[in-house]
Design a protein around this motif. Sequence first.
Motif, PDB file in Angstrom:
ATOM      1  N   ASP A  27      75.361 -75.068  54.088  1.00  0.00           N
ATOM      2  CA  ASP A  27      76.045 -74.004  53.325  1.00  0.00           C
ATOM      3  C   ASP A  27      78.166 -74.311  53.516  1.00  0.00           C
ATOM      4  N   PRO A  28      78.277 -75.305  52.557  1.00  0.00           N
ATOM      5  CA  PRO A  28      79.524 -75.972  52.846  1.00  0.00           C
ATOM      6  C   PRO A  28      80.532 -75.456  52.372  1.00  0.00           C
ATOM      7  N   ASP A  29      80.088 -74.044  51.175  1.00  0.00           N
ATOM      8  CA  ASP A  29      81.265 -73.480  50.865  1.00  0.00           C
ATOM      9  C   ASP A  29      81.605 -72.056  51.503  1.00  0.00           C
ATOM     10  N   ALA A  30      80.673 -71.909  52.488  1.00  0.00           N
ATOM     11  CA  ALA A  30      80.543 -70.838  53.883  1.00  0.00           C
ATOM     12  C   ALA A  30      82.068 -71.110  54.939  1.00  0.00           C
ATOM     13  N   ALA A  31      82.941 -69.954  54.691  1.00  0.00           N
ATOM     14  CA  ALA A  31      84.853 -70.440  56.146  1.00  0.00           C
ATOM     15  C   ALA A  31      83.732 -70.087  57.154  1.00  0.00           C
ATOM     16  N   ASP A  32      83.145 -69.345  57.161  1.00  0.00           N
ATOM     17  CA  ASP A  32      82.682 -69.484  58.453  1.00  0.00           C
ATOM     18  C   ASP A  32      81.187 -68.143  59.008  1.00  0.00           C
ATOM     19  N   PHE A  33      81.015 -67.436  59.869  1.00  0.00           N
ATOM     20  CA  PHE A  33      79.367 -67.272  59.918  1.00  0.00           C
ATOM     21  C   PHE A  33      79.543 -65.716  61.069  1.00  0.00           C
ATOM     22  N   SER A  34      78.138 -65.199  61.086  1.00  0.00           N
ATOM     23  CA  SER A  34      78.625 -63.976  61.999  1.00  0.00           C
ATOM     24  C   SER A  34      77.560 -65.056  63.031  1.00  0.00           C
ATOM     25  N   VAL A  35      78.057 -64.357  64.074  1.00  0.00           N
ATOM     26  CA  VAL A  35      77.524 -64.688  65.473  1.00  0.00           C
ATOM     27  C   VAL A  35      76.356 -65.014  65.320  1.00  0.00           C
ATOM     28  N   GLU A  36      76.133 -63.317  64.839  1.00  0.00           N
ATOM     29  CA  GLU A  36      74.088 -63.709  64.357  1.00  0.00           C
ATOM     30  C   GLU A  36      73.692 -64.620  64.256  1.00  0.00           C
ATOM     31  N   GLU A  37      74.411 -65.045  62.379  1.00  0.00           N
ATOM     32  CA  GLU A  37      73.412 -65.749  62.379  1.00  0.00           C
ATOM     33  C   GLU A  37      73.685 -67.092  62.556  1.00  0.00           C
ATOM     34  N   ILE A  38      74.273 -67.213  63.183  1.00  0.00           N
ATOM     35  CA  ILE A  38      74.272 -68.718  64.470  1.00  0.00           C
ATOM     36  C   ILE A  38      73.148 -68.408  65.815  1.00  0.00           C
ATOM     37  N   VAL A  39      73.020 -67.214  65.957  1.00  0.00           N
ATOM     38  CA  VAL A  39      72.224 -68.141  67.051  1.00  0.00           C
ATOM     39  C   VAL A  39      70.570 -67.544  66.340  1.00  0.00           C
ATOM     40  N   ARG A  40      70.977 -66.473  65.458  1.00  0.00           N
ATOM     41  CA  ARG A  40      69.182 -67.099  64.371  1.00  0.00           C
ATOM     42  C   ARG A  40      68.934 -67.980  64.128  1.00  0.00           C
ATOM     43  N   ARG A  41      70.216 -69.363  64.026  1.00  0.00           N
ATOM     44  CA  ARG A  41      69.801 -70.725  63.229  1.00  0.00           C
ATOM     45  C   ARG A  41      68.977 -71.345  64.293  1.00  0.00           C
ATOM     46  N   ALA A  42      70.153 -70.772  65.977  1.00  0.00           N
ATOM     47  CA  ALA A  42      69.598 -71.797  66.763  1.00  0.00           C
ATOM     48  C   ALA A  42      67.613 -71.561  67.016  1.00  0.00           C
ATOM     49  N   GLU A  43      67.500 -70.265  67.210  1.00  0.00           N
ATOM     50  CA  GLU A  43      66.045 -69.458  66.992  1.00  0.00           C
ATOM     51  C   GLU A  43      65.203 -70.110  66.151  1.00  0.00           C
ATOM     52  N   GLN A  44      65.349 -70.300  64.621  1.00  0.00           N
ATOM     53  CA  GLN A  44      65.074 -71.092  63.826  1.00  0.00           C
ATOM     54  C   GLN A  44      64.669 -73.207  64.049  1.00  0.00           C
ATOM     55  N   GLU A  45      65.487 -73.418  64.795  1.00  0.00           N
ATOM     56  CA  GLU A  45      65.596 -74.994  65.458  1.00  0.00           C
ATOM     57  C   GLU A  45      64.755 -75.013  65.845  1.00  0.00           C
ATOM     58  N   LEU A  77      83.494 -74.355  68.895  1.00  0.00           N
ATOM     59  CA  LEU A  77      83.249 -73.466  67.929  1.00  0.00           C
ATOM     60  C   LEU A  77      85.683 -72.450  67.844  1.00  0.00           C
ATOM     61  N   PHE A  78      85.312 -71.811  66.619  1.00  0.00           N
ATOM     62  CA  PHE A  78      86.535 -71.611  66.836  1.00  0.00           C
ATOM     63  C   PHE A  78      86.563 -69.956  66.212  1.00  0.00           C
ATOM     64  N   GLU A  79      86.398 -68.956  67.287  1.00  0.00           N
ATOM     65  CA  GLU A  79      86.573 -67.283  66.472  1.00  0.00           C
ATOM     66  C   GLU A  79      87.864 -66.999  65.398  1.00  0.00           C
ATOM     67  N   THR A  80      87.251 -67.072  63.755  1.00  0.00           N
ATOM     68  CA  THR A  80      88.263 -66.655  62.661  1.00  0.00           C
ATOM     69  C   THR A  80      87.840 -65.179  62.491  1.00  0.00           C
ATOM     70  N   GLY A  81      87.533 -64.351  63.088  1.00  0.00           N
ATOM     71  CA  GLY A  81      87.499 -62.973  63.310  1.00  0.00           C
ATOM     72  C   GLY A  81      87.107 -61.921  63.700  1.00  0.00           C
ATOM     73  N   ALA A  82      86.581 -60.494  64.332  1.00  0.00           N
ATOM     74  CA  ALA A  82      86.033 -60.407  65.233  1.00  0.00           C
ATOM     75  C   ALA A  82      84.182 -60.135  64.723  1.00  0.00           C
ATOM     76  N   GLY A  83      83.423 -61.285  65.393  1.00  0.00           N
ATOM     77  CA  GLY A  83      82.015 -61.553  65.227  1.00  0.00           C
ATOM     78  C   GLY A  83      81.971 -62.708  64.524  1.00  0.00           C
ATOM     79  N   ARG A  84      82.524 -63.441  64.261  1.00  0.00           N
ATOM     80  CA  ARG A  84      83.112 -64.900  62.636  1.00  0.00           C
ATOM     81  C   ARG A  84      83.075 -66.086  63.638  1.00  0.00           C
ATOM     82  N   ARG A  85      82.261 -67.064  63.652  1.00  0.00           N
ATOM     83  CA  ARG A  85      82.588 -68.040  63.962  1.00  0.00           C
ATOM     84  C   ARG A  85      82.654 -68.783  62.912  1.00  0.00           C
ATOM     85  N   ARG A  86      82.872 -70.071  63.509  1.00  0.00           N
ATOM     86  CA  ARG A  86      83.100 -71.907  62.577  1.00  0.00           C
ATOM     87  C   ARG A  86      83.220 -72.591  63.657  1.00  0.00           C
ATOM     88  N   LEU A  87      82.888 -74.242  62.757  1.00  0.00           N
ATOM     89  CA  LEU A  87      82.782 -74.899  64.028  1.00  0.00           C
ATOM     90  C   LEU A  87      84.286 -75.538  64.166  1.00  0.00           C
TER      91      LEU A  87
END
Length: 168
Positions: A27-45, A77-87
């Motif tokens: 999702d190259p247009d997304a600036a960041d992701f929620s903590v839950e999205e990252i955890v869910r993706r780790a589980e999915q992999e 990771l970099f915290e972009t806001g409360a509960g939001r992260r990006r690489l």
Amino acid sequence: MANTATQTALKVADEVWIAAALLHRDDPDAADFSVEEIVRRAEQEGLHKPLRRGVYVHVIQHCVANRPPNPGRYRMLFETGAGRRRLFRRGDPYHPGREGAKITPEPKDIPHGYHGLLGWYRDWSLFSAATKNSSQEDPLLSLRGSGKNLWADEHADDYVRRLREGWE
């Protein structure tokens, strides 16, 4: 699914980085992701089954460059806001206690099939840094010369004096 030997050797921080990198790549247009999205993706992999409890705390704290180290000091990771992260990207501000800490996994430490993410990340972070630098022009310096037509026909001191007439 990764084999048992890979599961045992894979560091939680590297698993978190892989999950975040996959989200960004997909999702190259997304600036960041929620903590839950990252955890869910780790589980999915399914790089480690079952998902280790440490994944969540790594996404919340241990891998986050702009948070105080406690005790993990990765800069993945970099915290972009409360509960939001990006690489994390080189050039991002980070807590001084994380100086010199790991930003990406070592190629030898990640499962086969994910090595392409390291090249993708290099290109992504360079492009992102270039875009960031070009858009961070100093707003005050960008105004230089914008009012030159206001006093083009008179000396600057005369212009200021004229503006101040009647102030008293």
